[in-house]
Write a protein that holds these residues in place. Structure first.
Motif, mmCIF file in Angstrom:
data_model
loop_
_atom_site.group_PDB
_atom_site.id
_atom_site.type_symbol
_atom_site.label_atom_id
_atom_site.label_comp_id
_atom_site.label_asym_id
_atom_site.label_seq_id
_atom_site.Cartn_x
_atom_site.Cartn_y
_atom_site.Cartn_z
ATOM 1 N N LYS A 1 31.358 39.289 35.934
ATOM 2 C CA LYS A 1 31.228 40.257 36.903
ATOM 3 C C LYS A 1 31.969 41.448 36.669
ATOM 4 O O LYS A 1 33.122 41.646 36.366
ATOM 5 C CB LYS A 1 31.782 39.855 38.348
ATOM 6 C CG LYS A 1 31.343 40.842 39.516
ATOM 7 C CD LYS A 1 31.571 40.309 40.733
ATOM 8 C CE LYS A 1 31.013 41.169 41.860
ATOM 9 N NZ LYS A 1 31.723 40.622 43.228
ATOM 10 N N VAL A 2 31.296 42.737 36.308
ATOM 11 C CA VAL A 2 32.002 43.989 36.044
ATOM 12 C C VAL A 2 31.842 45.043 37.194
ATOM 13 O O VAL A 2 30.793 45.069 37.878
ATOM 14 C CB VAL A 2 31.180 44.306 34.809
ATOM 15 C CG1 VAL A 2 31.842 45.766 34.568
ATOM 16 C CG2 VAL A 2 31.271 43.513 33.748
ATOM 17 N N GLY A 3 32.957 45.663 37.581
ATOM 18 C CA GLY A 3 32.754 46.828 38.510
ATOM 19 C C GLY A 3 32.252 47.991 37.870
ATOM 20 O O GLY A 3 32.073 47.983 36.963
ATOM 21 N N ALA A 4 31.871 48.851 38.875
ATOM 22 C CA ALA A 4 31.218 50.124 38.298
ATOM 23 C C ALA A 4 32.163 50.929 37.649
ATOM 24 O O ALA A 4 33.493 51.150 37.672
ATOM 25 C CB ALA A 4 30.673 50.930 39.713
ATOM 26 N N PHE A 5 31.729 51.834 36.568
ATOM 27 C CA PHE A 5 32.576 52.554 35.751
ATOM 28 C C PHE A 5 31.531 53.652 35.308
ATOM 29 O O PHE A 5 30.466 53.553 35.282
ATOM 30 C CB PHE A 5 33.275 51.966 34.744
ATOM 31 C CG PHE A 5 32.464 51.226 33.610
ATOM 32 C CD1 PHE A 5 32.044 51.811 32.548
ATOM 33 C CD2 PHE A 5 31.797 49.989 34.114
ATOM 34 C CE1 PHE A 5 31.100 51.035 31.936
ATOM 35 C CE2 PHE A 5 31.069 49.116 33.191
ATOM 36 C CZ PHE A 5 30.759 49.662 32.113
ATOM 37 N N TRP A 6 32.288 54.821 34.953
ATOM 38 C CA TRP A 6 31.419 55.795 33.989
ATOM 39 C C TRP A 6 31.625 55.512 32.559
ATOM 40 O O TRP A 6 32.776 55.286 32.032
ATOM 41 C CB TRP A 6 32.108 57.090 34.477
ATOM 42 C CG TRP A 6 31.695 57.579 35.855
ATOM 43 C CD1 TRP A 6 32.223 57.013 37.133
ATOM 44 C CD2 TRP A 6 30.435 58.297 36.470
ATOM 45 N NE1 TRP A 6 31.620 57.533 38.040
ATOM 46 C CE2 TRP A 6 30.373 58.346 37.775
ATOM 47 C CE3 TRP A 6 29.836 59.244 35.856
ATOM 48 C CZ2 TRP A 6 29.554 59.167 38.633
ATOM 49 C CZ3 TRP A 6 28.847 60.158 36.402
ATOM 50 C CH2 TRP A 6 28.945 60.225 37.918
ATOM 51 N N TRP B 1 31.968 46.945 27.868
ATOM 52 C CA TRP B 1 31.057 47.597 26.874
ATOM 53 C C TRP B 1 29.606 46.747 26.621
ATOM 54 O O TRP B 1 28.445 47.397 26.725
ATOM 55 C CB TRP B 1 31.702 47.441 25.147
ATOM 56 C CG TRP B 1 30.941 48.463 24.483
ATOM 57 C CD1 TRP B 1 31.200 49.645 24.024
ATOM 58 C CD2 TRP B 1 29.831 47.722 23.556
ATOM 59 N NE1 TRP B 1 30.280 49.851 22.925
ATOM 60 C CE2 TRP B 1 29.525 49.036 22.586
ATOM 61 C CE3 TRP B 1 28.996 46.706 23.718
ATOM 62 C CZ2 TRP B 1 28.352 48.969 21.698
ATOM 63 C CZ3 TRP B 1 28.106 46.638 22.570
ATOM 64 C CH2 TRP B 1 27.490 47.832 21.880
ATOM 65 N N GLU B 2 29.887 45.300 26.630
ATOM 66 C CA GLU B 2 28.559 44.642 26.308
ATOM 67 C C GLU B 2 27.749 44.800 27.791
ATOM 68 O O GLU B 2 26.505 44.776 27.630
ATOM 69 C CB GLU B 2 28.853 43.259 26.123
ATOM 70 C CG GLU B 2 27.895 42.539 25.886
ATOM 71 C CD GLU B 2 28.062 40.900 25.552
ATOM 72 O OE1 GLU B 2 27.238 40.037 25.932
ATOM 73 O OE2 GLU B 2 28.952 40.716 24.904
ATOM 74 N N PHE B 3 28.401 45.060 28.888
ATOM 75 C CA PHE B 3 27.489 45.024 30.244
ATOM 76 C C PHE B 3 26.633 46.423 30.021
ATOM 77 O O PHE B 3 25.561 46.202 30.220
ATOM 78 C CB PHE B 3 28.329 44.932 31.248
ATOM 79 C CG PHE B 3 27.507 45.124 32.609
ATOM 80 C CD1 PHE B 3 26.743 44.263 33.211
ATOM 81 C CD2 PHE B 3 27.729 46.169 33.581
ATOM 82 C CE1 PHE B 3 26.092 44.435 34.435
ATOM 83 C CE2 PHE B 3 27.219 46.567 34.720
ATOM 84 C CZ PHE B 3 26.249 45.581 35.061
ATOM 85 N N ALA B 4 27.221 47.566 29.489
ATOM 86 C CA ALA B 4 26.597 48.646 29.442
ATOM 87 C C ALA B 4 25.529 48.727 28.281
ATOM 88 O O ALA B 4 24.453 49.226 28.611
ATOM 89 C CB ALA B 4 27.646 49.749 29.082
ATOM 90 N N ALA B 5 25.865 47.861 27.369
ATOM 91 C CA ALA B 5 24.592 47.729 26.419
ATOM 92 C C ALA B 5 23.632 46.931 26.670
ATOM 93 O O ALA B 5 22.628 47.169 26.405
ATOM 94 C CB ALA B 5 25.409 47.197 25.081
ATOM 95 N N ARG B 6 23.788 45.784 27.510
ATOM 96 C CA ARG B 6 22.745 44.660 27.945
ATOM 97 C C ARG B 6 22.160 44.938 29.416
ATOM 98 O O ARG B 6 21.106 44.553 29.473
ATOM 99 C CB ARG B 6 23.460 43.330 27.375
ATOM 100 C CG ARG B 6 23.961 43.450 26.171
ATOM 101 C CD ARG B 6 24.388 41.763 26.171
ATOM 102 N NE ARG B 6 23.309 40.955 25.968
ATOM 103 C CZ ARG B 6 23.358 39.593 25.939
ATOM 104 N NH1 ARG B 6 24.499 38.970 25.857
ATOM 105 N NH2 ARG B 6 22.429 38.831 25.741
#
Length: 292
Positions: free
Chosen positions: A95-100, A178-183
């Motif tokens: 689980k990943v929180g929101a980020f920019w 990083w992986e969440f942003a990529a996938r």
């Protein structure tokens, strides 16, 4: 002392990634860089921002800090891949929180501005490290080359990358971010989807990096560019196995593949590379994130 070699690995993808069978952790991200003979003029790409509503209305400094970034909404996804390198397994829910996140990798031009301001230290230039003979590993470094101003900043260590992000009021991403942003929440195999397409990224070349944003067809649905290829990207995460996230390993994970990667397994979004905090290489760069 600054090192010139990073250890980078291989990856798997959907049912069968080309070159995945029998591969193990480690391996080089492509062959030795070649001398650049000519570089075409660089044009500034059009960068697309998604969900640009600032988190704090009226905070001008924060709005400026978020320029050139996209908001990645928080969520859960299946991280890792069971089917190729051992260090990508096991697959596990995160689980990943929101980020920019920066739309592109930090450019040589942007990094030079930080150096000129006295906040960042110089990266390795094509001429190599001051006081040492030029090395083949420095032949594709982008610092000090006007024709590569819009190329990603490379040949900087993890510590230099971290310092740059901090100077911008940002930070390096974690491996999970990083992986969440990529996938994305659906766990794409590549930033653009589940099918590899060698026309959507800067890879398998001898002449070094490409201008950032030069492959708009490789954009993620969220609006991030160059999440595969061009340069590997530093993260804040120590290179630990997923079964032992609190290990004492002193190397850091880098992600995404690079211009020198010559196999699709090297640019799969679940791939894990590594390097210590003194490593620099022409195929390693970075981008920053911010949690407002």
């Amino acid at each position: 002392m600054v090192g010139a070699v990073a250890v980078v690995g291989a990856v798997g993808a959907v049912a069968a990634l080309v070159g995945c069978a029998g591969s193990g952790p480690g391996g080089a991200a492509g062959g030795a860089p070649a001398v650049v003979l000519e570089i075409a003029p660089v044009t500034t790409p059009t960068l697309r921002e998604v969900d640009t509503t600032p988190p704090t209305e009226g905070d001008a400094a924060q709005i400026r800090a978020l320029h050139g970034m996209v908001r990645i909404k928080g969520g859960s996804f299946t991280m890792g891949f069971s089917g190729c390198d051992a260090d990508e397994a096991p697959e596990h829910e995160v689980k990943v929180g929101a980020f920019w996140m920066d739309v592109t990798e930090v450019t040589a031009e942007a990094y030079a501005q930080c150096v000129d301001a006295g906040t960042c230290t110089e990266g390795v230039a094509t001429s190599g490290i001051p006081g040492q003979s030029p090395s083949e590993g420095a032949m594709q470094c982008n610092a000090g080359r006007a024709e590569r101003a819009r190329h990603p900043m490379n040949c900087v260590t993890w510590r230099q990358a971290e310092a740059y992000c901090k100077a911008q009021g940002k930070r390096l991403p974690s491996e999970e971010e990083w992986e969440f942003a990529a996938r994305g929440v659906k766990g794409r195999m590549f930033p653009w989807g589940d099918t590899f397409d060698g026309e959507k990224l800067c890879w398998n070349r001898a002449e070094g990096t490409c201008p950032v944003g030069d492959f708009p067809e490789g954009v993620t649905p969220e609006g991030l560019l160059d999440m595969a290829g061009n340069v590997w990207e530093w993260t804040t995460s120590a290179y630990c196995s997923y079964d032992d996230p609190g290990c004492s390993d002193e190397t850091f994970v880098d992600r995404g593949g690079a211009w020198a990667s010559d196999d699709e397994r090297l640019v799969h979004a679940a791939h894990r590379g590594r390097g210590n905090d003194e490593v620099w290489a022409s195929y390693i760069g970075f981008r920053c994130v911010r949690t407002p």
